[in-house]
Design a protein around this motif. Structure first.
Motif, PDB file in Angstrom:
ATOM      1  N   TYR A  58      31.166  28.544 -45.996  1.00 24.67           N
ATOM      2  CA  TYR A  58      32.212  27.320 -46.058  1.00 24.67           C
ATOM      3  C   TYR A  58      32.044  26.382 -47.063  1.00 24.67           C
ATOM      4  O   TYR A  58      31.034  25.155 -46.800  1.00 24.67           O
ATOM      5  CB  TYR A  58      31.770  27.200 -44.134  1.00 24.67           C
ATOM      6  N   MET A  59      33.338  25.736 -46.633  1.00 18.24           N
ATOM      7  CA  MET A  59      33.812  23.454 -46.769  1.00 18.24           C
ATOM      8  C   MET A  59      34.276  23.352 -46.438  1.00 18.24           C
ATOM      9  O   MET A  59      35.544  23.718 -46.073  1.00 18.24           O
ATOM     10  CB  MET A  59      33.568  24.118 -48.607  1.00 18.24           C
ATOM     11  N   THR A  60      34.355  22.176 -46.119  1.00 19.57           N
ATOM     12  CA  THR A  60      34.693  21.095 -45.186  1.00 19.57           C
ATOM     13  C   THR A  60      34.812  20.284 -45.787  1.00 19.57           C
ATOM     14  O   THR A  60      34.546  18.706 -45.949  1.00 19.57           O
ATOM     15  CB  THR A  60      34.366  20.210 -43.207  1.00 19.57           C
ATOM     16  N   VAL A  61      36.532  19.859 -46.497  1.00 18.86           N
ATOM     17  CA  VAL A  61      37.428  18.886 -47.099  1.00 18.86           C
ATOM     18  C   VAL A  61      36.692  17.332 -45.808  1.00 18.86           C
ATOM     19  O   VAL A  61      37.684  17.405 -45.188  1.00 18.86           O
ATOM     20  CB  VAL A  61      38.822  19.378 -47.675  1.00 18.86           C
ATOM     21  N   SER A  62      35.692  16.585 -46.421  1.00 13.98           N
ATOM     22  CA  SER A  62      36.036  15.317 -44.935  1.00 13.98           C
ATOM     23  C   SER A  62      35.487  14.242 -46.289  1.00 13.98           C
ATOM     24  O   SER A  62      36.179  12.884 -44.923  1.00 13.98           O
ATOM     25  CB  SER A  62      34.937  15.492 -44.529  1.00 13.98           C
ATOM     26  N   ASN A  63      35.287  14.259 -46.938  1.00 17.73           N
ATOM     27  CA  ASN A  63      35.472  12.775 -48.024  1.00 17.73           C
ATOM     28  C   ASN A  63      34.589  11.719 -47.305  1.00 17.73           C
ATOM     29  O   ASN A  63      35.321  10.848 -46.835  1.00 17.73           O
ATOM     30  CB  ASN A  63      36.950  12.126 -47.802  1.00 17.73           C
ATOM     31  N   HIS A  64      33.443  11.974 -46.903  1.00 18.45           N
ATOM     32  CA  HIS A  64      32.927  11.299 -45.269  1.00 18.45           C
ATOM     33  C   HIS A  64      31.794  10.003 -46.160  1.00 18.45           C
ATOM     34  O   HIS A  64      31.938   9.723 -45.451  1.00 18.45           O
ATOM     35  CB  HIS A  64      31.779  12.354 -44.791  1.00 18.45           C
ATOM     36  N   GLY A  65      31.487  10.695 -47.746  1.00 21.61           N
ATOM     37  CA  GLY A  65      30.980   9.390 -48.126  1.00 21.61           C
ATOM     38  C   GLY A  65      31.744   9.347 -50.251  1.00 21.61           C
ATOM     39  O   GLY A  65      31.539  10.831 -50.345  1.00 21.61           O
ATOM     40  N   TYR A  66      30.651   8.187 -50.194  1.00 23.99           N
ATOM     41  CA  TYR A  66      31.438   8.052 -51.432  1.00 23.99           C
ATOM     42  C   TYR A  66      30.187   8.613 -52.661  1.00 23.99           C
ATOM     43  O   TYR A  66      29.508   8.270 -52.382  1.00 23.99           O
ATOM     44  CB  TYR A  66      31.697   6.770 -52.163  1.00 23.99           C
ATOM     45  N   LEU A  67      29.612   8.975 -53.867  1.00 22.55           N
ATOM     46  CA  LEU A  67      29.358   9.523 -54.487  1.00 22.55           C
ATOM     47  C   LEU A  67      29.138   8.370 -56.335  1.00 22.55           C
ATOM     48  O   LEU A  67      30.616   8.923 -56.552  1.00 22.55           O
ATOM     49  CB  LEU A  67      29.011  10.200 -55.249  1.00 22.55           C
ATOM     50  N   GLY A  68      28.817   7.576 -56.410  1.00 24.83           N
ATOM     51  CA  GLY A  68      29.254   7.123 -57.628  1.00 24.83           C
ATOM     52  C   GLY A  68      27.473   6.271 -57.804  1.00 24.83           C
ATOM     53  O   GLY A  68      26.102   6.759 -57.921  1.00 24.83           O
ATOM     54  N   TYR A  69      27.500   6.423 -60.107  1.00 28.44           N
ATOM     55  CA  TYR A  69      26.636   6.010 -60.083  1.00 28.44           C
ATOM     56  C   TYR A  69      26.088   4.827 -60.749  1.00 28.44           C
ATOM     57  O   TYR A  69      27.310   3.571 -61.420  1.00 28.44           O
ATOM     58  CB  TYR A  69      26.395   7.009 -62.020  1.00 28.44           C
ATOM     59  N   LEU A  70      25.031   3.805 -60.849  1.00 28.67           N
ATOM     60  CA  LEU A  70      24.965   2.723 -61.804  1.00 28.67           C
ATOM     61  C   LEU A  70      24.289   3.408 -62.886  1.00 28.67           C
ATOM     62  O   LEU A  70      23.735   3.894 -62.517  1.00 28.67           O
ATOM     63  CB  LEU A  70      23.332   2.442 -60.427  1.00 28.67           C
ATOM     64  N   VAL A  71      24.850   2.316 -63.145  1.00 28.31           N
ATOM     65  CA  VAL A  71      24.197   2.607 -65.294  1.00 28.31           C
ATOM     66  C   VAL A  71      23.417   1.987 -65.757  1.00 28.31           C
ATOM     67  O   VAL A  71      23.976   0.368 -65.851  1.00 28.31           O
ATOM     68  CB  VAL A  71      25.967   2.735 -66.186  1.00 28.31           C
ATOM     69  N   ILE A  72      22.471   2.203 -65.507  1.00 31.02           N
ATOM     70  CA  ILE A  72      21.450   1.264 -66.383  1.00 31.02           C
ATOM     71  C   ILE A  72      20.468   0.961 -66.577  1.00 31.02           C
ATOM     72  O   ILE A  72      20.584   2.522 -67.750  1.00 31.02           O
ATOM     73  CB  ILE A  72      20.790   1.273 -64.662  1.00 31.02           C
ATOM     74  N   MET A  73      20.067  -0.080 -67.626  1.00 30.28           N
ATOM     75  CA  MET A  73      19.219   0.212 -68.529  1.00 30.28           C
ATOM     76  C   MET A  73      17.728  -0.677 -68.836  1.00 30.28           C
ATOM     77  O   MET A  73      17.529  -1.056 -67.605  1.00 30.28           O
ATOM     78  CB  MET A  73      19.090  -0.826 -70.302  1.00 30.28           C
ATOM     79  N   ASN A  74      16.668   0.176 -69.261  1.00 29.99           N
ATOM     80  CA  ASN A  74      15.580  -1.001 -68.907  1.00 29.99           C
ATOM     81  C   ASN A  74      15.402  -1.803 -69.159  1.00 29.99           C
ATOM     82  O   ASN A  74      16.495  -2.444 -70.063  1.00 29.99           O
ATOM     83  CB  ASN A  74      13.996  -0.228 -70.168  1.00 29.99           C
ATOM     84  N   ALA A  75      15.193  -3.442 -68.631  1.00 24.38           N
ATOM     85  CA  ALA A  75      15.087  -3.952 -68.816  1.00 24.38           C
ATOM     86  C   ALA A  75      14.803  -5.332 -69.964  1.00 24.38           C
ATOM     87  O   ALA A  75      15.269  -5.939 -70.353  1.00 24.38           O
ATOM     88  CB  ALA A  75      15.128  -5.584 -67.312  1.00 24.38           C
ATOM     89  N   ASP A  76      13.365  -4.762 -69.893  1.00 26.90           N
ATOM     90  CA  ASP A  76      12.672  -5.008 -71.150  1.00 26.90           C
ATOM     91  C   ASP A  76      13.316  -5.123 -72.537  1.00 26.90           C
ATOM     92  O   ASP A  76      14.170  -5.617 -73.389  1.00 26.90           O
ATOM     93  CB  ASP A  76      11.691  -4.950 -71.185  1.00 26.90           C
ATOM     94  N   PHE A  77      13.972  -3.998 -72.678  1.00 23.46           N
ATOM     95  CA  PHE A  77      14.929  -3.184 -74.137  1.00 23.46           C
ATOM     96  C   PHE A  77      15.855  -3.735 -73.971  1.00 23.46           C
ATOM     97  O   PHE A  77      16.529  -4.264 -74.425  1.00 23.46           O
ATOM     98  CB  PHE A  77      14.640  -1.843 -73.669  1.00 23.46           C
ATOM     99  N   TRP A  78      16.892  -4.383 -72.736  1.00 28.16           N
ATOM    100  CA  TRP A  78      17.797  -4.671 -73.228  1.00 28.16           C
ATOM    101  C   TRP A  78      18.246  -5.874 -73.481  1.00 28.16           C
ATOM    102  O   TRP A  78      18.403  -6.236 -74.985  1.00 28.16           O
ATOM    103  CB  TRP A  78      18.557  -4.782 -71.389  1.00 28.16           C
ATOM    104  N   GLU A  79      16.897  -6.913 -73.120  1.00 28.46           N
ATOM    105  CA  GLU A  79      16.903  -7.963 -73.631  1.00 28.46           C
ATOM    106  C   GLU A  79      16.288  -8.120 -74.885  1.00 28.46           C
ATOM    107  O   GLU A  79      16.988  -9.581 -75.759  1.00 28.46           O
ATOM    108  CB  GLU A  79      15.699  -9.007 -72.437  1.00 28.46           C
ATOM    109  N   ASP A  80      15.247  -7.229 -74.814  1.00 28.64           N
ATOM    110  CA  ASP A  80      15.420  -6.926 -76.962  1.00 28.64           C
ATOM    111  C   ASP A  80      16.577  -7.156 -77.791  1.00 28.64           C
ATOM    112  O   ASP A  80      16.497  -7.168 -78.984  1.00 28.64           O
ATOM    113  CB  ASP A  80      13.844  -6.275 -77.247  1.00 28.64           C
ATOM    114  N   LEU A  81      17.400  -7.089 -77.183  1.00 25.65           N
ATOM    115  CA  LEU A  81      18.528  -6.152 -77.892  1.00 25.65           C
ATOM    116  C   LEU A  81      19.834  -6.777 -79.074  1.00 25.65           C
ATOM    117  O   LEU A  81      19.746  -7.684 -78.526  1.00 25.65           O
ATOM    118  CB  LEU A  81      19.684  -4.953 -77.700  1.00 25.65           C
ATOM    119  N   PRO A  82      19.750  -6.979 -80.224  1.00 27.56           N
ATOM    120  CA  PRO A  82      20.499  -8.548 -80.841  1.00 27.56           C
ATOM    121  C   PRO A  82      21.781  -8.579 -79.923  1.00 27.56           C
ATOM    122  O   PRO A  82      22.461  -7.817 -79.599  1.00 27.56           O
ATOM    123  CB  PRO A  82      20.622  -7.726 -81.837  1.00 27.56           C
TER     124      PRO A  82
END
Ligand code: LMR
Length: 329
Positions: free
Chosen positions: A225-249
Motif C-alpha cells: 500500500y502507498m499513500t500519496v501524502s506529500n507530508h514531508g520534504y526530502l532535500g540534501y545539504l551539499v557539504i564539504m569538509n571545512a578545512d579542505f574547502w579552506e585549503d583549496l586555491p
C-alpha cells in the motif's frame, strides 16, 4: 610543487595538468547512499564531470554511490575525519550534528520544492548553514529530491488511526520519531542501505520516502500500500569538509561554486522529472494499492501532527520556524 594558474577568457586552470601526478592534482571524494539513477546520483555525476572539465583535469571528483564507501551517519564521520571530502546527506541526517535542521522534517511545512528552497535561503536558513560550519562542515548548496509518501505492508494508511502500532523505518531524526509517536505508531532508525532488507524480513512494516527512493530500493516489491501524502520534504545539504574547502586555491573554489550553481538549477528540474517518472513506474507495476490523500484526510493528519511545531519551538526556539513560508506573517 607550485601549481601555476593562467587566465584564459573567463576561466582559470593550471598549466600542464597532464604532467601532474595524483599527488599534485586535487582529488575530491564524494560519497553518497543512493543509486546512480536518482536526483542525487545524477547531480553528483554531473558535478564531477563539469568540475573536471573546467579545471582541465586538475581537480578530480570521485563519486561513490550506493553506500559503497559509507552508510548514513558513517558518511558524516568520514567527512569530519577527512576520509571523504564531500557528501550530500538528507537534512534529517545532518540533524544528528546540528539538531536545528529538524525544521525541514516538520510535516506539511512546505507546499512546493520552491518553498523549501526559500526557507534554505531565509535568514533562519543562513543561521543553520553557519551552525554547520562551526561543526566543520562547509555548506555549498541544497539539492532536491522531493516529497515523501507513506508505504505499508498490511493496510492502507488514510485515517490517522491507521498508523496505530505499525512500525516504520525512519532516518535518524528525533522529529521523525516523534511524528510517528503522535500517530500511535512505532519507529526504528535504519540506514538507507538496510531499508529493503528490514521491510522484507518484516522487522518493520512501513516507511516513508520519495517515489525516486522507493523505486531505487525496490521498496514497492515488499510493500502493498502507498499513500500519496506529500507530508514531508526530502532535500540534501551539499557539504564539504571545512578545512579542505579552506585549503583549496581561490580559483578552484570559484569553479566549484560556479559549477554547483549550474548543477543545482539543473538538478531542481531533474528531481521533479525523476520523481514523476518513478511515480509512473509505481502506478504501472500494479504492485501496490495507491491512495491519494484527500483534503479532509490531510487536515486530520495535520491536526494530529501539529504538536510537533510546539515541540520544535520549545526545543530550539521560534526563530527558525517563523521563516517557514506558510507561517510568515
Ligand atoms: C533515506 O535514508 O531514506 C534517504 O535520506 C536516502 C537519500 O539520501 O535520499
Amino acid at each position: 610543487s607550485t601549481i601555476l594558474f593562467v587566465s584564459c577568457s573567463a576561466k582559470t586552470y593550471p598549466v600542464d595538468h597532464e604532467q601532474l601526478s595524483e599527488d599534485e592534482r586535487i582529488v575530491i571524494r564524494f560519497s553518497h547512499v543512493v543509486g546512480e539513477d536518482t536526483p542525487k546520483g545524477l547531480a553528483s555525476r554531473r558535478f564531477a564531470e563539469l568540475v573536471e572539465e573546467r579545471t582541465d583535469g586538475y581537480v578530480e571528483v570521485q563519486v561513490f554511490p550506493n553506500s559503497f564507501l559509507y552508510k548514513d551517519g558513517e558518511e558524516l564521520d568520514a567527512l569530519l575525519d577527512g576520509d571523504v571530502q564531500m557528501i550530500a546527506p538528507a537534512t534529517s541526517k545532518v540533524s544528528s550534528i546540528v539538531p536545528e535542521w529538524q525544521v525541514m522534517d516538520l510535516p506539511f511545512a512546505f507546499d512546493s520544492e520552491l518553498e523549501a528552497k526559500e526557507y534554505i535561503s531565509s535568514p533562519a536558513g543562513e543561521v543553520l548553514k553557519k551552525k554547520l560550519e562551526q561543526k566543520g562542515m562547509y555548506y555549498l548548496s541544497y539539492w532536491d529530491n522531493g516529497f515523501k509518501q507513506m508505504t505499508n505492508k498490511h493496510h492502507s494508511l488514510q485515517d490517522p488511526k491507521d498508523f496505530k502500532d505499525v512500525t516504520f523505518r525512519i532516518m535518524e531524526s528525533e522529529l521523525l520519531e516523534e511524528q510517528f509517536k503522535l500517530l500511535g505508531a512505532n519507529s526504528q532508525v535504519e540506514t538507507f542501505d538496510q531499508v529493503f532488507s528490514v521491510l522484507e524480513k518484516g522487522h518493520v512494516q512501513a516507511q516513508e520516502n520519495t517515489f525516486s527512493n522507493i523505486v531505487n530500493k525496490n521498496i514497492h516489491s515488499v510493500q502493498d500500500y502507498m499513500t500519496v501524502s506529500n507530508h514531508g520534504y526530502l532535500g540534501y545539504l551539499v557539504i564539504m569538509n571545512a578545512d579542505f574547502w579552506e585549503d583549496l586555491p581561490d580559483e578552484v573554489q570559484m569553479i566549484i561554486l560556479d559549477v554547483l550553481e549550474e548543477v543545482t538549477e539543473w538538478q531542481a528540474e531533474l528531481a521533479k522529472q525523476v520523481n514523476q517518472d518513478k511515480y509512473k513506474t509505481l502506478v504501472d507495476c500494479n504492485c501496490m494499492k495507491i491512495h491519494q490523500l484527500s483534503e479532509t484526510e490531510k487536515k486530520q493528519w495535520e491536526e494530529a501532527l501539529n504538536p510537533l511545531y510546539d515541540t520544535y519551538i520549545e526545543r530550539f526556539g521560534a526563530e527558525y520556524i517563523e521563516y517557514i513560508p506558510k507561517l510568515k506573517q
